[in-house]
Design a protein around this motif. Structure first.
Motif, PDB file in Angstrom:
ATOM      1  N   VAL A 113     -15.950   8.251   7.786  1.00 25.67           N
ATOM      2  CA  VAL A 113     -17.254   7.428   7.278  1.00 25.67           C
ATOM      3  C   VAL A 113     -16.533   5.951   8.671  1.00 25.67           C
ATOM      4  O   VAL A 113     -15.289   6.015   9.390  1.00 25.67           O
ATOM      5  N   PRO A 114     -17.347   5.448   8.880  1.00 27.00           N
ATOM      6  CA  PRO A 114     -17.826   4.343  10.624  1.00 27.00           C
ATOM      7  C   PRO A 114     -16.903   3.808   9.864  1.00 27.00           C
ATOM      8  O   PRO A 114     -16.484   3.052   9.022  1.00 27.00           O
ATOM      9  N   SER A 157     -10.711  11.551   1.772  1.00 32.80           N
ATOM     10  CA  SER A 157     -10.172  12.344   2.402  1.00 32.80           C
ATOM     11  C   SER A 157      -9.980  13.628   2.214  1.00 32.80           C
ATOM     12  O   SER A 157      -9.685  13.446   0.827  1.00 32.80           O
ATOM     13  N   VAL A 208     -13.008  -3.478   1.739  1.00 29.81           N
ATOM     14  CA  VAL A 208     -14.073  -3.438   0.985  1.00 29.81           C
ATOM     15  C   VAL A 208     -13.215  -3.868  -0.421  1.00 29.81           C
ATOM     16  O   VAL A 208     -12.004  -3.115  -0.693  1.00 29.81           O
ATOM     17  N   GLY A 238      -9.063  -6.999   4.082  1.00 28.28           N
ATOM     18  CA  GLY A 238      -9.161  -6.963   5.719  1.00 28.28           C
ATOM     19  C   GLY A 238      -9.301  -6.668   6.888  1.00 28.28           C
ATOM     20  O   GLY A 238      -9.690  -5.553   6.478  1.00 28.28           O
ATOM     21  N   ASP A 239     -10.089  -7.316   7.752  1.00 25.58           N
ATOM     22  CA  ASP A 239     -10.874  -5.679   8.236  1.00 25.58           C
ATOM     23  C   ASP A 239      -9.562  -5.357   9.595  1.00 25.58           C
ATOM     24  O   ASP A 239      -8.489  -5.964   9.886  1.00 25.58           O
ATOM     25  N   GLY A 240     -10.005  -4.315   9.007  1.00 24.42           N
ATOM     26  CA  GLY A 240      -7.858  -3.663   9.780  1.00 24.42           C
ATOM     27  C   GLY A 240      -8.418  -3.227  11.521  1.00 24.42           C
ATOM     28  O   GLY A 240      -7.884  -3.055  12.576  1.00 24.42           O
ATOM     29  N   TYR A 241      -9.542  -4.144  12.220  1.00 25.15           N
ATOM     30  CA  TYR A 241      -9.873  -3.752  13.722  1.00 25.15           C
ATOM     31  C   TYR A 241      -8.879  -4.990  14.208  1.00 25.15           C
ATOM     32  O   TYR A 241      -8.675  -5.017  14.989  1.00 25.15           O
TER      33      TYR A 241
HETATM   34  N1  SAH Z   1      -7.550   6.888   3.598  1.00 22.31           N
HETATM   35  C1  SAH Z   1      -7.854   6.583   2.317  1.00 22.31           C
HETATM   36  C2  SAH Z   1     -10.057   7.235   3.072  1.00 22.31           C
HETATM   37  C3  SAH Z   1     -10.684   6.425   2.601  1.00 22.31           C
HETATM   38  S1  SAH Z   1     -12.366   6.452   3.788  1.00 22.31           S
HETATM   39  C4  SAH Z   1      -8.134   8.148   1.650  1.00 22.31           C
HETATM   40  O1  SAH Z   1      -6.825   8.904   1.874  1.00 22.31           O
HETATM   41  O2  SAH Z   1      -9.210   9.291   1.804  1.00 22.31           O
HETATM   42  C5  SAH Z   1     -12.158   5.171   4.784  1.00 22.31           C
HETATM   43  C6  SAH Z   1     -11.995   3.263   4.821  1.00 22.31           C
HETATM   44  O3  SAH Z   1     -12.083   2.774   4.707  1.00 22.31           O
HETATM   45  C7  SAH Z   1     -13.822   3.429   3.680  1.00 22.31           C
HETATM   46  O4  SAH Z   1     -12.366   2.606   2.194  1.00 22.31           O
HETATM   47  C8  SAH Z   1     -13.372   1.738   4.204  1.00 22.31           C
HETATM   48  O5  SAH Z   1     -13.868   1.245   2.993  1.00 22.31           O
HETATM   49  C9  SAH Z   1     -12.353   1.562   4.919  1.00 22.31           C
HETATM   50  N2  SAH Z   1     -12.991   0.469   5.725  1.00 22.31           N
HETATM   51  C10 SAH Z   1     -13.616   0.579   7.163  1.00 22.31           C
HETATM   52  N3  SAH Z   1     -13.471  -0.032   7.361  1.00 22.31           N
HETATM   53  C11 SAH Z   1     -12.924  -0.888   8.312  1.00 22.31           C
HETATM   54  C12 SAH Z   1     -11.797  -1.660   8.041  1.00 22.31           C
HETATM   55  N4  SAH Z   1     -12.596  -2.494   9.714  1.00 22.31           N
HETATM   56  N5  SAH Z   1     -10.965  -1.999   7.605  1.00 22.31           N
HETATM   57  C13 SAH Z   1     -10.345  -1.943   6.887  1.00 22.31           C
HETATM   58  N6  SAH Z   1     -10.472  -0.638   6.525  1.00 22.31           N
HETATM   59  C14 SAH Z   1     -11.983  -0.180   6.656  1.00 22.31           C
END
Ligand code: SAH
Length: 228
Positions: A217-218, A73, A120, A144-147
């Motif tokens: 990013v989405p 970011s 990822v 894991g999925d942050g949702y």
């Molecule tokens: N916090 C980071 C920004 C990373 S960009 C920084 O300090 O620069 C956003 C990140 O969110 C990406 O690495 C992406 O893989 C992750 N991401 C996207 N969807 C996600 C989800 N559902 N759960 C967890 N991470 C997710």
């Protein structure tokens, strides 16, 4: 680059963040950010987070690619989001979207205990190794999925989301303490999103304010694009 040059570049970046804070006051309601946040921005070695070849632009106030279609970011955005969390020392903070771990390190330097989720696996693994190497032992990274948030570690004093969902995931606000704050970009993928700040009142009701237009990013994952 030698240490002197990096230190100078980091100081210049802090001036740029101060200028951008003043310029965006009408959106955020804040013309300056707390000393704790600015000191955290001054301490984190961003050049350790940008990946090989990008060191020279590590202290430019811009996002940069980190591979896997993801980014680190923009420093100003990291500063404003951290400030909007109004952290107290020792606060328990959930971050969604670890990426390279830069925001996690800033939160740790600001005195938080950080629980951060990354979807990822390679990014989660490399962020874990990097944060450990740099001594950020108050940060826990999980793949894991942050949702769905991190129910085992809930409730949190603050939640910061660094990938944009179309709507606010309900599990996240459930995992906030009363009086807790969430800072989250919300909106369609690859279009303008708004950075929202939510506060949970003592009855558990959320109150939101919209601040800046942003481009994150989405949020990935099976639920992210769905209306809850
Ligand atoms: N916090 C980071 C920004 C990373 S960009 C920084 O300090 O620069 C956003 C990140 O969110 C990406 O690495 C992406 O893989 C992750 N991401 C996207 N969807 C996600 C989800 N559902 N759960 C967890 N991470 C997710």
């Amino acid at each position: 680059m030698d240490k002197d040059k990096l230190d100078k570049a980091r100081l210049k970046l802090l001036d740029e963040i101060r200028a951008e804070a003043r310029a965006t006051k009408n959106f955020t309601g804040r013309a300056e950010y707390s000393d704790a946040v600015m000191q955290a921005m001054a301490r984190v070695p961003r050049h350790e987070f940008v990946g090989p070849g990008n060191e020279a632009s590590a202290y430019v106030n811009r996002p940069l690619p980190i591979g896997h279609g993801q980014t680190i970011s923009q420093p100003y955005i990291v500063a404003v989001m951290t400030d909007l969390l109004d952290l107290q020392p020792g606060a328990r903070v959930l971050e969604i979207g670890t990426g390279c771990g830069y925001q996690s390190a800033v939160l740790a330097e600001a005195g938080a205990r950080v629980y951060t989720l990354e979807t990822v696996r390679k990014l989660a693994d490399s962020a874990t190794a990097r944060l450990k190497r740099l001594g950020y032992d108050t940060v826990q990274v999980r793949f894991g999925d942050g949702y769905e948030g991190w129910p085992e570690q809930a409730p949190f004093d603050a939640i910061i989301v660094t990938a944009a969902p179309e709507t606010i995931p309900p599990a996240l606000t459930r995992q906030l303490k009363p009086g807790g704050r969430i800072v989250i970009p919300v909106g369609p993928a690859y279009s303008t999103q708004f950075l929202k700040v939510g506060v949970k009142d003592s009855n558990g009701k959320m109150h939101y304010a919209s601040t800046l237009p942003v481009a994150f990013v989405p949020m990935l994952g099976k639920h992210a694009g769905k209306v809850s």
